[in-house]
Each structure stands twice: as C-alpha cells, then as structure tokens.
Design a protein around this motif. Structure first.
Motif, PDB file in Angstrom:
ATOM      1  N   ALA A  47       0.974  -1.162  -0.278  1.00  0.00           N
ATOM      2  CA  ALA A  47       0.359   0.018  -0.254  1.00  0.00           C
ATOM      3  C   ALA A  47       0.791   0.934  -0.026  1.00  0.00           C
ATOM      4  CB  ALA A  47      -1.298  -0.335   1.243  1.00  0.00           C
ATOM      5  N   TYR A  48       1.650   1.318   0.521  1.00  0.00           N
ATOM      6  CA  TYR A  48       3.061   2.427   1.005  1.00  0.00           C
ATOM      7  C   TYR A  48       3.008   2.516  -0.443  1.00  0.00           C
ATOM      8  CZ  TYR A  48       6.742   4.795   2.139  1.00  0.00           C
ATOM      9  OH  TYR A  48       8.144   6.292   2.541  1.00  0.00           O
ATOM     10  N   GLN A  49       3.987   1.844  -1.333  1.00  0.00           N
ATOM     11  CA  GLN A  49       4.317   2.139  -2.284  1.00  0.00           C
ATOM     12  C   GLN A  49       3.731   1.982  -4.075  1.00  0.00           C
ATOM     13  OE1 GLN A  49       7.513   1.826  -3.010  1.00  0.00           O
ATOM     14  NE2 GLN A  49       8.433   1.078  -0.851  1.00  0.00           N
ATOM     15  N   LYS A  50       2.179   1.979  -3.936  1.00  0.00           N
ATOM     16  CA  LYS A  50       0.917   2.140  -4.289  1.00  0.00           C
ATOM     17  C   LYS A  50       1.190   4.282  -3.847  1.00  0.00           C
ATOM     18  CE  LYS A  50      -0.809  -1.915  -5.253  1.00  0.00           C
ATOM     19  NZ  LYS A  50      -2.054  -2.545  -5.534  1.00  0.00           N
ATOM     20  N   LYS A  51       0.736   4.260  -2.614  1.00  0.00           N
ATOM     21  CA  LYS A  51       0.995   5.698  -2.350  1.00  0.00           C
ATOM     22  C   LYS A  51       1.696   6.702  -2.616  1.00  0.00           C
ATOM     23  CE  LYS A  51      -1.160   9.034   0.777  1.00  0.00           C
ATOM     24  NZ  LYS A  51      -2.359   9.713  -0.210  1.00  0.00           N
ATOM     25  N   ILE A  52       2.894   6.288  -2.637  1.00  0.00           N
ATOM     26  CA  ILE A  52       4.013   6.975  -2.581  1.00  0.00           C
ATOM     27  C   ILE A  52       4.293   7.405  -4.418  1.00  0.00           C
ATOM     28  CG2 ILE A  52       6.933   7.541  -3.650  1.00  0.00           C
ATOM     29  CD1 ILE A  52       5.681   7.439  -0.524  1.00  0.00           C
ATOM     30  N   HIS A  53       3.768   6.001  -5.612  1.00  0.00           N
ATOM     31  CA  HIS A  53       3.463   6.231  -7.031  1.00  0.00           C
ATOM     32  C   HIS A  53       3.049   7.795  -7.267  1.00  0.00           C
ATOM     33  CE1 HIS A  53       4.375   4.915 -10.757  1.00  0.00           C
ATOM     34  NE2 HIS A  53       3.150   4.867 -10.901  1.00  0.00           N
ATOM     35  N   ASN A  54       1.616   6.705  -6.300  1.00  0.00           N
ATOM     36  CA  ASN A  54      -0.057   7.573  -6.892  1.00  0.00           C
ATOM     37  C   ASN A  54       0.438   9.006  -6.654  1.00  0.00           C
ATOM     38  OD1 ASN A  54      -1.195   4.991  -7.623  1.00  0.00           O
ATOM     39  ND2 ASN A  54      -2.408   5.115  -5.906  1.00  0.00           N
ATOM     40  N   MET A  55       1.141   9.637  -4.878  1.00  0.00           N
ATOM     41  CA  MET A  55       1.748  11.207  -5.272  1.00  0.00           C
ATOM     42  C   MET A  55       2.186  11.553  -5.985  1.00  0.00           C
ATOM     43  SD  MET A  55      -0.653  11.780  -2.805  1.00  0.00           S
ATOM     44  CE  MET A  55      -1.528  10.800  -3.624  1.00  0.00           C
ATOM     45  N   ALA A  56       3.345  10.872  -7.108  1.00  0.00           N
ATOM     46  CA  ALA A  56       4.114  11.185  -7.802  1.00  0.00           C
ATOM     47  C   ALA A  56       3.709  11.700  -9.019  1.00  0.00           C
ATOM     48  CB  ALA A  56       5.614  10.142  -8.170  1.00  0.00           C
TER      49      ALA A  56
END
Length: 350
Positions: free
Chosen positions: A65-74
């Motif tokens: 979930a963290y990696q997806k959240k980071i990518h979505n913000m980017a």
C-alpha cells in the motif's frame, strides 16, 4: 465540473495564444499546493501518534500500500501544470506528510526522479505527527532562507496548548528573481466550525504577520501564500485576518489577492463532505505579482487540478476526490483534496 474545466482550459489557451499572436514569447512556471492525505511510512515512530495513521492500521500488505501511495502522489505531482509548461511544478507546497523520508521516496519515484527535486522540510509539533513541506526543481529554484514558525493556540476550555503545524517560510530565487513561499496547514474544524474558528483566525494572523515582516523589509516583495486552510476563501480568517481580496483592482501595494474566491462563489471546490464542496486549498499572491509589466514574473492564471483520474467515477462518492483511505483500508486512490496551482509568466527578450 468537467464542463467548467473544459471552459477554463479553452479560455487559458485562448489567452495564451493571444499573447503568442502579439509576437511575444513567455516563460511559464507552475507553483502548486497539494494535501497528500496522510502520507505516512510503515515504521512506528515512538515520538508520534503515527500508529493511528491509516497505513499503520492496515492489517496486511502495508508495504504494498505504501509503494502504491508513493507512486500515486508522484503521478499527480508530475502532472500538475504539465499541459501548459510541459513540465512538473517548479515549486509545490505539500501537507499531511509524516517526515522527510516519505518525501524522499516521492521525489525518487520513477515519475519524478528525472525532475531533480529538492526538499525543504522541518519537523513541527503537530500532535498527529504531520508536517508541511516544499518541493522544488533545483534547476529553476534555489532556497536562500528557511524558517519554521510555531502557531501557539490554546483550548478555550482547558486552556492547554494545542500542538499543530508550523508555518514554513522559504525565500529563494525562481531563476534570478527573489520570491517568498509561505506554506500552511491551518487547524481543522474538529469540534465544530464555530468553536474551532478562533484557531484558524490565529493562524491567519500569524501568516499576515509573516507577510508584514517581509514587506517591512521590502514593500515590493513577491510573496505566495499557499495551503490547506480548512476555511473557504470567504471565511473571516481569509477576508478579515489575512485581508485577502477577490479582485485585483482592490489590492493595494502591500495587499493580497486570492484568485480562488470567485471560483468558490462559482461552486468549485477542492474537497467535499456530505455533498457540499469546500475550497480549503488556496494560493494567494501579493501585489508585486499582479503588475502588467511582464519583464519580471507575474501571476497569470490559477486553477484546481481535477483531472478525471482524481475523481470517484461511481458509487456513493461519485464526483468526490478519489481519496487514498476509506473504512475498507487503502483504496489505491490519491487524496481527499484536489491540488491547486497558479501560473507565473515572464516575457522572453532576445
């Protein structure tokens, strides 16, 4: 909102091509703000209440979930303003971030790594452990001075101090021009709008004090005030304490212009609750950014970044911002706020 967005794009392109038709060339930069909605890492920090953050409450797949959240913000940051500038924002203020490490992960995502972003971040005493920060493209912006300013407010019943976000002031050069960026995340409406109103008025007064201090040194200081204010452009904190005006013609030498007031009056917003839109996320500018001489950088346009992928397309929250977190956990969404942005332009002389 889609129709209004198309109208804005059409009007912007008409105005932009009108400038081109005058055989003038302009350089354009995007300055933006985005509430990243509880961007926490998966590491328990004993000095914060981060164990109550949405990601820490997930029972499984926190790392995924963290990696997806980071990518979505980017993804969102890379996209803001790109239609006009062909690049990501030159400067973007953010809020609801836990620490410097999560910002490092965002700017090192594959979508932003080549943009060479720098970070300005300081730890604030907020009880939830969230901060404000500034990201900037190093090739165009150079920070010269950074200061964090505590907002000291107290509960009206217990008289105990309420620990909230600092206000981050960054002064630097956009290309070769000095500009000051004030990043805010004012106290929430928890406990009710009326009861919490004095806290946001106090935040507005602190912002106004910082603006006044800069203008005492230089009345022609170019200042950008941005943030999630937890108040609308028509609320007293903005209109009376900060003294922001809705019309450029009303802005005096040391005045502040809020381009989002008329958007709010037209029914636009950046966050929604119970079928009511609020425009809590705003960017304001001082008078020296409103001149008609484009020999230096000047305010050109403001907007709400609300592309379709940032909006719920179906269900109970259809039309709302597509947030990251819900009662079911991580939704693979983005934020419960839309980003906002302004364009500043300068004529290119050869």
């Amino acid at each position: 909102m889609n129709y209004l967005k198309l109208c804005f794009c059409f009007l912007f392109l008409c105005a932009f091509f009108n400038l081109i038709g005058q055989e003038k060339k302009f350089k354009i930069h995007t300055i933006a703000f985005y509430n990243l909605e509880n961007l926490f890492d998966t590491i328990n920090d004993p000095t914060k209440f981060d164990e109550y953050s949405p990601i820490m409450e997930l029972r499984a797949k926190q790392g995924e979930a963290y990696q997806k959240k980071i990518h979505n913000m980017a993804r969102v940051i890379a996209d803001i303003g790109s239609e006009a500038t062909k690049n990501s924002p030159s400067i973007i203020g953010v809020c609801e971030v836990e620490n410097n490490a999560v910002l490092e992960d965002v700017i090192n995502d594959t979508l932003l790594l080549g943009k060479n972003y720098g970070i300005v971040h300081t730890e604030s005493p907020d009880v939830r452990g969230i901060d404000v920060a500034l990201l900037y493209r190093k090739e165009v912006f150079t920070p010269l001075n950074v200061s964090a300013h505590e907002l000291k407010i107290y509960d009206d019943q217990s008289h105990k101090r309420i620990y909230t976000r600092d206000q981050l002031l960054v002064s630097g050069t956009l290309e070769d021009e000095l500009i000051h960026i004030l990043v805010n995340h004012w106290p929430s409406r928890r406990g009710g709008v009326s009861r919490s109103r004095p806290k946001r008025i106090a935040a507005a007064k602190l912002s106004k004090h910082l603006v006044d201090s800069l203008q005492a040194i230089d009345p022609y200081a170019k200042i950008v005030i941005m943030g999630d204010l937890n108040d609308n452009p028509t609320n007293l904190s903005v209109t009376k304490a900060l003294k922001a005006k809705k019309d450029k013609g009303q802005v005096g030498l040391k005045g502040i212009f809020n381009p989002f007031t008329n958007m709010f009056k037209d029914g636009l917003g950046t966050t929604a609750f119970r079928d009511t839109w609020s425009l809590f996320d705003q960017i304001m500018v001082t008078k020296p950014l409103l001149e008609k001489d484009y020999a230096s950088f000047q305010f050109y346009k403001a907007g709400i970044f609300n592309k379709q992928y940032l909006i719920h397309q179906k269900g109970t929250y259809k039309g709302y911002p597509y947030r990251s977190w819900s009662n079911e956990g991580f939704s693979n969404g983005f934020s419960d706020h839309f980003p906002v942005y302004v364009y500043v332009i300068r004529e290119i002389t050869e």
